[in-house]
Motif scaffolding. Structure first.
Motif, mmCIF file in Angstrom:
data_model
loop_
_atom_site.group_PDB
_atom_site.id
_atom_site.type_symbol
_atom_site.label_atom_id
_atom_site.label_comp_id
_atom_site.label_asym_id
_atom_site.label_seq_id
_atom_site.Cartn_x
_atom_site.Cartn_y
_atom_site.Cartn_z
ATOM 1 N N PHE A 169 0.802 -1.228 0.000
ATOM 2 C CA PHE A 169 0.000 0.000 0.000
ATOM 3 C C PHE A 169 0.840 1.286 0.000
ATOM 4 O O PHE A 169 0.374 2.320 0.470
ATOM 5 N N SER A 170 2.057 1.276 -0.497
ATOM 6 C CA SER A 170 2.945 2.433 -0.342
ATOM 7 C C SER A 170 2.300 3.764 -0.740
ATOM 8 O O SER A 170 2.345 4.736 0.010
ATOM 9 N N ALA A 171 1.720 3.824 -1.935
ATOM 10 C CA ALA A 171 1.172 5.096 -2.418
ATOM 11 C C ALA A 171 -0.025 5.536 -1.595
ATOM 12 O O ALA A 171 -0.156 6.714 -1.239
ATOM 13 N N TYR A 172 -0.908 4.599 -1.276
ATOM 14 C CA TYR A 172 -2.118 4.938 -0.524
ATOM 15 C C TYR A 172 -1.768 5.438 0.877
ATOM 16 O O TYR A 172 -2.286 6.457 1.339
ATOM 17 N N VAL A 173 -0.868 4.725 1.549
ATOM 18 C CA VAL A 173 -0.449 5.126 2.891
ATOM 19 C C VAL A 173 0.222 6.501 2.847
ATOM 20 O O VAL A 173 -0.031 7.361 3.701
ATOM 21 N N ALA A 174 1.054 6.737 1.852
ATOM 22 C CA ALA A 174 1.726 8.027 1.723
ATOM 23 C C ALA A 174 0.726 9.156 1.468
ATOM 24 O O ALA A 174 0.826 10.245 2.051
ATOM 25 N N ALA A 175 -0.260 8.895 0.608
ATOM 26 C CA ALA A 175 -1.251 9.917 0.280
ATOM 27 C C ALA A 175 -2.095 10.281 1.484
ATOM 28 O O ALA A 175 -2.341 11.471 1.754
ATOM 29 N N LYS A 176 -2.547 9.283 2.232
ATOM 30 C CA LYS A 176 -3.399 9.566 3.382
ATOM 31 C C LYS A 176 -2.600 10.210 4.517
ATOM 32 O O LYS A 176 -3.113 11.081 5.225
ATOM 33 N N GLY A 177 -1.349 9.806 4.698
ATOM 34 C CA GLY A 177 -0.519 10.472 5.697
ATOM 35 C C GLY A 177 -0.285 11.928 5.347
ATOM 36 O O GLY A 177 -0.309 12.807 6.217
ATOM 37 N N ALA A 178 -0.084 12.196 4.066
ATOM 38 C CA ALA A 178 0.087 13.580 3.623
ATOM 39 C C ALA A 178 -1.196 14.380 3.788
ATOM 40 O O ALA A 178 -1.166 15.574 4.139
ATOM 41 N N LEU A 179 -2.340 13.736 3.548
ATOM 42 C CA LEU A 179 -3.622 14.427 3.731
ATOM 43 C C LEU A 179 -3.816 14.816 5.196
ATOM 44 O O LEU A 179 -4.313 15.913 5.492
ATOM 45 N N ASP A 180 -3.413 13.939 6.112
ATOM 46 C CA ASP A 180 -3.501 14.269 7.535
ATOM 47 C C ASP A 180 -2.645 15.490 7.855
ATOM 48 O O ASP A 180 -3.056 16.381 8.610
ATOM 49 N N ALA A 181 -1.442 15.532 7.291
ATOM 50 C CA ALA A 181 -0.550 16.664 7.528
ATOM 51 C C ALA A 181 -1.090 17.943 6.879
ATOM 52 O O ALA A 181 -1.004 19.035 7.455
ATOM 53 N N LEU A 182 -1.663 17.793 5.687
ATOM 54 C CA LEU A 182 -2.228 18.957 4.997
ATOM 55 C C LEU A 182 -3.399 19.528 5.779
ATOM 56 O O LEU A 182 -3.618 20.755 5.788
ATOM 57 N N THR A 183 -4.164 18.668 6.446
ATOM 58 C CA THR A 183 -5.251 19.137 7.301
ATOM 59 C C THR A 183 -4.721 20.101 8.358
ATOM 60 O O THR A 183 -5.285 21.187 8.578
ATOM 61 N N ARG A 184 -3.644 19.721 9.024
ATOM 62 C CA ARG A 184 -3.073 20.586 10.063
ATOM 63 C C ARG A 184 -2.563 21.891 9.473
ATOM 64 O O ARG A 184 -2.728 22.968 10.074
ATOM 65 N N GLN A 185 -1.938 21.805 8.306
ATOM 66 C CA GLN A 185 -1.398 23.018 7.680
ATOM 67 C C GLN A 185 -2.506 23.970 7.243
ATOM 68 O O GLN A 185 -2.448 25.174 7.505
#
Length: 268
Positions: A169-185
Motif C-alpha cells: 500500500f505504499s502510495a495509498y499510505v503516503a497519500a493519506k498520511g500527507a492528507l492528515d498533515a495537509l489538514t493541520r497546515q
C-alpha cells in the motif's frame, strides 16, 4: 422521579439550514450517504463526481432527504475543473460554507512491493487521494474567504495514514498520511479567516468500491480479527462525525483527526 428533559436547541448546533455544502466524491458509497446526511440537516448540496449513475443516486438521496442538489461532473485532479466546480456552486447557490473531500480509494488497484512500486501507479493514487483534496480545498477556501463567513472543510482520510501494512500500500499510505498533515497546515493557515479544517480517518467502510478487496480470500476475517469491535464500518457509522465537523457543534475544533476504526488504532 424527575422526567428527563431534552433541550432541542442543543441539537440546533448540528443544523446547516441556509448553508451550502460541497461534497467532492459525492457519487461514491460514502459520498452518497454524506450528501443525504447534510441535506437532512438543512444544507443545499453540490455533488461532485465522475460516475453518472452514482451522481444520480446522490441527487436522489439529497432530494429524498428534503434538500436541493446540484450535480457537477468532473475530474478534480485538474485545477481548472476544481475551480469550475466551486464556481458552479457559487453561481447556483451563492455561497460555499462546507466542503467534504471524499474523493479517494483505489488502494486495491495498486498493490506493489515497496522496492518496485511503479511511478505510474504512485502518481495515480496520490492524484486521487491527495491532489484532488488540495485543489478543491483551495477553490473552496477562496470562496469562503471572499464570502467573509468562515466555513468548514472535512477531509476523509484513512487509518492507513497512521499505520503501515505489509500488503503493498505504499502510495495509498503516503497519500493519506500527507492528507492528515495537509489538514493541520490548512487549519493553521486558514484559521484567521474563520475556516476550520479537520479530518476523519475510518478503517474499511462497506461500499461497492471496497467489495472486491473485502471479498479476497481471508482478507475480511484477518481484518476484523484486529478490530476490537469485530466488524468494519458501515456508511452510517461516519454520519455523526461528519455532521459534528461540518456544523457549529465543532466551532472550536480545527486541525484535528478523528479515527473511526472500531478501536483498531487503540491496539497498535
Amino acid at each position: 422521579m424527575a422526567t428527563a428533559h431534552v433541550n432541542t436547541t442543543e441539537l440546533q448546533r448540528f443544523r446547516l439550514d441556509d448553508r451550502v455544502a460541497v461534497v467532492a466524491g459525492g457519487s461514491g458509497g460514502v459520498g452518497v450517504r454524506t450528501c443525504a446526511a447534510l441535506a437532512g440537516v438543512g444544507a443545499k448540496v453540490a455533488i461532485i463526481g465522475r460516475s453518472e449513475a452514482g451522481l444520480a443516486t446522490a441527487r436522489g438521496a439529497v432530494e429524498e432527504a428534503g434538500g436541493e442538489a446540484l450535480v457537477i461532473a468532473g475530474d478534480m485532479s485538474e485545477k481548472a475543473a476544481a475551480d469550475d466546480a466551486v464556481q458552479q456552486t457559487l453561481d447556483a447557490f451563492g455561497r460555499v460554507d462546507v466542503l467534504v473531500n471524499g474523493i479517494g480509494g483505489g488502494a486495491g488497484t495498486a498493490l506493489h512491493a515497496a522496492e518496485d512500486y511503479p511511478q505510474a501507479d504512485w502518481n495515480r493514487i496520490l492524484d486521487l487521494n491527495l491532489t484532488t483534496a488540495l485543489l478543491v480545498s483551495q477553490a473552496a477556501a477562496r470562496a469562503m474567504v471572499a464570502g467573509g463567513r468562515g466555513g468548514a472543510i472535512l477531509n476523509i482520510s484513512s487509518v492507513r495514514g497512521q499505520l503501515g501494512i505489509d500488503a503493498g500500500f505504499s502510495a495509498y499510505v503516503a497519500a493519506k498520511g500527507a492528507l492528515d498533515a495537509l489538514t493541520r497546515q490548512h487549519a493553521t493557515e486558514w484559521a484567521k479567516h474563520g475556516i476550520r479544517v479537520n479530518t476523519i480517518a475510518p478503517t474499511f467502510v462497506r461500499t461497492e468500491q471496497a467489495a472486491e478487496l473485502l471479498a479476497a480470500p481471508g482478507f475480511y476475517d484477518n481484518l476484523v480479527s484486529r478490530i476490537p469491535l469485530h466488524r468494519i464500518a458501515e456508511t452510517d457509522d461516519l454520519v455523526g462525525a461528519v455532521l459534528f465537523f461540518c456544523s457549529e457543534a465543532s466551532s472550536f475544533v480545527t486541525g484535528q483527526l478523528l479515527t473511526l476504526d472500531g478501536g483498531l488504532t487503540a491496539t497498535q
